[in-house]
Write a protein that holds these residues in place. Sequence first.
Motif, PDB file in Angstrom:
ATOM      1  N   THR A  34      58.441  71.114 -94.126  1.00 39.71           N
ATOM      2  CA  THR A  34      57.206  71.906 -94.077  1.00 39.71           C
ATOM      3  C   THR A  34      56.064  70.957 -94.402  1.00 39.71           C
ATOM      4  O   THR A  34      56.231  70.026 -95.194  1.00 39.71           O
ATOM      5  N   PHE A  35      54.911  71.169 -93.778  1.00 40.12           N
ATOM      6  CA  PHE A  35      53.763  70.309 -94.065  1.00 40.12           C
ATOM      7  C   PHE A  35      52.505  70.995 -93.564  1.00 40.12           C
ATOM      8  O   PHE A  35      52.505  71.588 -92.483  1.00 40.12           O
ATOM      9  N   ALA A  36      51.429  70.924 -94.354  1.00 39.55           N
ATOM     10  CA  ALA A  36      50.166  71.545 -93.921  1.00 39.55           C
ATOM     11  C   ALA A  36      49.499  70.656 -92.872  1.00 39.55           C
ATOM     12  O   ALA A  36      49.233  71.091 -91.756  1.00 39.55           O
ATOM     13  N   GLY A  37      49.238  69.409 -93.213  1.00 36.74           N
ATOM     14  CA  GLY A  37      48.623  68.487 -92.263  1.00 36.74           C
ATOM     15  C   GLY A  37      47.283  68.990 -91.751  1.00 36.74           C
ATOM     16  O   GLY A  37      46.610  69.781 -92.425  1.00 36.74           O
ATOM     17  N   SER A  38      46.936  68.547 -90.571  1.00 38.98           N
ATOM     18  CA  SER A  38      45.650  68.903 -89.984  1.00 38.98           C
ATOM     19  C   SER A  38      45.750  68.726 -88.466  1.00 38.98           C
ATOM     20  O   SER A  38      46.460  67.840 -87.993  1.00 38.98           O
ATOM     21  N   PRO A  39      45.034  69.575 -87.712  1.00 38.54           N
ATOM     22  CA  PRO A  39      45.119  69.436 -86.248  1.00 38.54           C
ATOM     23  C   PRO A  39      44.294  68.277 -85.698  1.00 38.54           C
ATOM     24  O   PRO A  39      44.274  68.068 -84.491  1.00 38.54           O
ATOM     25  N   GLN A  40      43.604  67.512 -86.563  1.00 40.18           N
ATOM     26  CA  GLN A  40      42.767  66.419 -86.044  1.00 40.18           C
ATOM     27  C   GLN A  40      43.629  65.337 -85.389  1.00 40.18           C
ATOM     28  O   GLN A  40      44.675  64.956 -85.928  1.00 40.18           O
ATOM     29  N   GLU A  41      43.138  64.838 -84.268  1.00 38.92           N
ATOM     30  CA  GLU A  41      43.949  63.897 -83.483  1.00 38.92           C
ATOM     31  C   GLU A  41      44.289  62.629 -84.256  1.00 38.92           C
ATOM     32  O   GLU A  41      45.358  62.058 -84.054  1.00 38.92           O
ATOM     33  N   ARG A  42      43.403  62.213 -85.181  1.00 40.86           N
ATOM     34  CA  ARG A  42      43.689  60.952 -85.887  1.00 40.86           C
ATOM     35  C   ARG A  42      44.904  61.088 -86.806  1.00 40.86           C
ATOM     36  O   ARG A  42      45.475  60.098 -87.233  1.00 40.86           O
ATOM     37  N   HIS A  43      45.309  62.314 -87.125  1.00 41.19           N
ATOM     38  CA  HIS A  43      46.487  62.493 -87.986  1.00 41.19           C
ATOM     39  C   HIS A  43      47.789  62.595 -87.186  1.00 41.19           C
ATOM     40  O   HIS A  43      48.868  62.706 -87.767  1.00 41.19           O
ATOM     41  N   GLU A  44      47.666  62.593 -85.885  1.00 43.22           N
ATOM     42  CA  GLU A  44      48.858  62.844 -85.064  1.00 43.22           C
ATOM     43  C   GLU A  44      49.965  61.798 -85.211  1.00 43.22           C
ATOM     44  O   GLU A  44      51.133  62.157 -85.316  1.00 43.22           O
ATOM     45  N   PRO A  45      49.623  60.492 -85.235  1.00 44.04           N
ATOM     46  CA  PRO A  45      50.718  59.514 -85.346  1.00 44.04           C
ATOM     47  C   PRO A  45      51.557  59.742 -86.605  1.00 44.04           C
ATOM     48  O   PRO A  45      52.801  59.706 -86.554  1.00 44.04           O
ATOM     49  N   PHE A  46      50.899  60.033 -87.733  1.00 46.21           N
ATOM     50  CA  PHE A  46      51.634  60.272 -88.975  1.00 46.21           C
ATOM     51  C   PHE A  46      52.500  61.533 -88.859  1.00 46.21           C
ATOM     52  O   PHE A  46      53.688  61.536 -89.229  1.00 46.21           O
ATOM     53  N   LEU A  47      51.911  62.594 -88.311  1.00 45.92           N
ATOM     54  CA  LEU A  47      52.667  63.847 -88.202  1.00 45.92           C
ATOM     55  C   LEU A  47      53.860  63.692 -87.265  1.00 45.92           C
ATOM     56  O   LEU A  47      54.943  64.231 -87.524  1.00 45.92           O
ATOM     57  N   ARG A  48      53.670  62.937 -86.197  1.00 43.70           N
ATOM     58  CA  ARG A  48      54.789  62.713 -85.258  1.00 43.70           C
ATOM     59  C   ARG A  48      55.937  61.993 -85.967  1.00 43.70           C
ATOM     60  O   ARG A  48      57.101  62.344 -85.795  1.00 43.70           O
TER      61      ARG A  48
END
Length: 269
Positions: free
Chosen positions: A149-163
């Motif tokens: 589970t993770f809140a994260g953020s929909p901002q594109e700059r966070h995508e590599p980390f979330l992936r």
Amino acid sequence: MAVKQSAPSPQVSPARRRRITILGVTIDDLTEGEVIAQADALIAAGGPHQLVTVNPEFVIEAQANPTFRAALADADIATADGFGLILAARYLGMPLRGRVTGVELTRQLAGLCADRGYRMFLLGAAPGVAAEAAAALQAMYPGLIIAGTFAGSPQERHEPFLRQLIAAARPDVLLVAYGHPQQDLWIARNQPALQVPLAIGVGGTFDYLSGRVPRAPAPIRRIGLEWAYRLARQPSRWRRIMNAVPRFAWRVIAQGSRASRQPNRHPEV
Ligand code: UDP
């Protein structure tokens, strides 16, 4: 109650599958049981797949946002999550058999995952909410494997980390709660790299499952007034809903009258 191995309604074969189009947005005419059976088949087939839970706000957004419109059109399953769509489909003479809400879909999917050993990842909502929603689902289905589970953020700059985070967790089902259109665009952008068998944008579902936002009582939901209840509880939604609902109704009526002036044509909406 968990979804049993043999319980989902028979899978709808592609030939028998009925889809309708409302104001340019395609929606599958599937019951809750059929959606779960389809989801089961997609997960078994391997990724990547995307399911969208369409409501009138989606349809209005899609009119002005071609990227969102394309993401909806490319989705493998599009469910009708919104009483407005049920009314519109009936008005246009293409009735849908049922409504499949994000919350119910998530509950049923959790049951399917628990039975099949599929791993579920919950991404999005305010910090801590996805974990609370996961705990609520595990209380309903003790065998459910939460991959993360993770809140994260929909901002594109966070995508590599979330992936990276999601790939390491190896989920079979990814639920993304960033609200529309961000969540559905996030999935469309990231699925080619992630290859999760089934990814779904679920809006405010984690807020409901965690108990942070109460759902409308069942009788209010049955008569299609959940939106009014949500509005009363979350007045910040007012402008958004007042923007979408009357425009949706007006455009559906306009489309219906255009179609009725051409009696031999199927309403192309
Ligand atoms: N959300 C988020 N990050 C954002 C914007 C929204 O995590 O930058 C979450 C928010 O906390 C809520 C969900 O996305 O849990 C949006 O819920 P809503 O009911 O507004 O979704 P929609 O009506 O678009 O389906």
